[in-house]
Write an enzyme that holds these catalytic residues in place. Structure first.
Site, PDB file in Angstrom:
ATOM      1  N   PHE A  60      -5.465 -80.882 -46.658  1.00 43.29           N
ATOM      2  CA  PHE A  60      -4.593 -79.739 -46.409  1.00 43.29           C
ATOM      3  C   PHE A  60      -3.883 -79.828 -45.061  1.00 43.29           C
ATOM      4  CE2 PHE A  60      -4.346 -75.173 -44.940  1.00 43.29           C
ATOM      5  CZ  PHE A  60      -3.326 -74.779 -45.801  1.00 43.29           C
ATOM      6  N   TYR A  61      -4.438 -80.568 -44.110  1.00 39.39           N
ATOM      7  CA  TYR A  61      -3.871 -80.596 -42.772  1.00 39.39           C
ATOM      8  C   TYR A  61      -2.481 -81.226 -42.783  1.00 39.39           C
ATOM      9  CZ  TYR A  61      -8.602 -79.527 -41.084  1.00 39.39           C
ATOM     10  OH  TYR A  61      -9.827 -78.948 -40.855  1.00 39.39           O
ATOM     11  N   THR A  62      -1.541 -80.494 -42.225  1.00 44.37           N
ATOM     12  CA  THR A  62      -0.124 -80.871 -42.158  1.00 44.37           C
ATOM     13  C   THR A  62       0.351 -81.476 -43.479  1.00 44.37           C
ATOM     14  OG1 THR A  62      -0.684 -82.998 -41.081  1.00 44.37           O
ATOM     15  CG2 THR A  62      -0.078 -81.161 -39.648  1.00 44.37           C
ATOM     16  N   GLY A  64      -1.034 -83.119 -45.826  1.00 46.36           N
ATOM     17  CA  GLY A  64      -1.413 -84.497 -46.108  1.00 46.36           C
ATOM     18  C   GLY A  64      -0.965 -85.498 -45.058  1.00 46.36           C
TER      19      GLY A  64
END
Length: 367
Positions: A60-62, A64
């Site tokens: 989920f971070y940035t 992918g």
């Protein structure tokens, strides 16, 4: 930072400080404070040079991008085998698809394969549920994680941001059926967020899960950037950015901040260093996830491991930050238990230092 501890009831050795990479990338939800690959690489390299081996990311971070950047940085540095690489899945990757989110078997397996592709690796050392989805049967989750370990796609399994009863159920089910255990539970923990102490600490200690703590400086609140300004606060950072979703600062928060300011000044340390030190030395904490916006900030965070908080200073921090404990948890405090179980007696499980480090660099024999 050459101290490594076993994570939970496992043989996995991890740094006391893990590098959080939620800000690696400039896309998606975390883009407002994200770093480009060129900005992220010096931070990553400095962490490695400092002896760190524990890297935390998520699909989920940035959107992918964090995983993609990490994959390229790891490849260029040639350090895949020495790293303990962690990723997570729960969040949706396609809002139109009901099976493209949550903790069901279909989504976890698809999410893992996608993470492996972005990271450019054929295995992840520690794979976590990102959060509880409230509906997927825990039996399905545990069997899925067990299958992924047996397939060689992950080495260890864990949980992040789940209720204590859910973590206990997962671990007990795994133990009862000879399945892969959960070796950690990742949770928010700081001097301004001690809620996990009501159940998670004793649960983790009893069931063999190390706590990996995130947000040890309270989302920046304990960094020293912010000061009380009348009825509000002043400073430069995310919490005073009108475009950011800030938290309301309570009178108790200011009590904690002011106690931390005084202790840090007495010790000649930054507030952030003292706040991180307090978390990393709490019971059941196996590692603390730290972020950094620059190599210099990372160096400062490393300094959190270079000192001990004296007993009187720790007592002041503990008292200022003491959480309000409701029933029935108030009945499990040392004070209440001493009154009802062992008035006038000192009873404990094991003395401090019962299991000292097995390998101590300072105790190596001379040539």
């Amino acid at each position: 930072m050459n101290e490594y501890y076993l994570l939970g009831r496992s043989g996995l050795r991890v740094s006391r400080l893990a590098l959080g990479t939620m800000n690696f990338g400039v896309s998606g939800f975390h883009a407002a404070y994200g770093k480009t690959e060129e900005e992220a690489e010096p931070i990553f390299r400095r962490y490695l040079d400092g002896g760190g081996n524990f890297i935390d990311t998520a699909d989920f971070y940035t959107a992918g991008e964090s995983e993609k950047i990490l994959g390229r940085l790891i490849d260029r540095a040639g350090v895949r085998d020495r790293l303990v690489l962690t990723s997570k899945a729960t969040n949706t990757v396609d809002p139109t698809d009901p099976n493209a989110s949550g903790n069901g078997r279909k989504h976890i397996m698809r999410a893992l394969d996608a993470s492996l592709g972005r990271l450019g690796t054929d295995y992840i050392d520690l794979y976590l549920l990102h959060t509880w989805d409230r509906i997927t049967p825990i039996e399905e989750v545990v069997h899925t994680l067990d299958d992924l370990v047996r397939a060689g796609k992950i080495r260890y399994a864990g949980l992040s941001d789940v209720p204590a009863w859910y973590a206990a159920r997962a671990q007990s089910y795994a133990e009862a059926h000879g399945l892969v255990p959960m070796i950690n539970v990742q949770l928010p923990y700081s001097l301004v967020a001690r809620d996990i102490e009501a159940e998670f600490v004793s649960m983790a200690q009893t069931l063999g899960m190390g706590i990996t703590a995130w947000s040890p400086i309270g989302g920046g609140l304990l960094s020293g950037k912010y000061k009380r300004d009348g009825d509000g606060m002043s400073g430069t950072g995310r919490l005073t950015n009108p475009d950011a979703a800030g938290r309301e600062i309570s009178p108790r928060d200011w009590t904690v901040i002011e106690a931390l300011q005084d202790v840090a000044a007495d010790l000649g340390r930054s507030m952030a260093q003292v706040a991180i030190n307090w978390v990393v030395t709490q019971p059941a904490v196996g590692s603390v996830v730290i972020g950094a916006s620059s190599p210099e900030q990372l160096d400062s965070n490393f300094g959190a491991l270079d000192f001990e908080i004296p007993a009187d200073a720790r007592r002041r921090l503990d008292e200022a930050s003491a959480p309000q404990v409701g029933l029935p948890y108030g009945m499990f405090t040392p004070q209440y238990q001493s009154w009802v179980v062992s008035p006038g007696l000192a009873i404990g499980d094991k003395p401090a230092g019962y299991t000292p480090p097995v390998f101590n660099a300072a105790a190596q024999p001379a040539n």
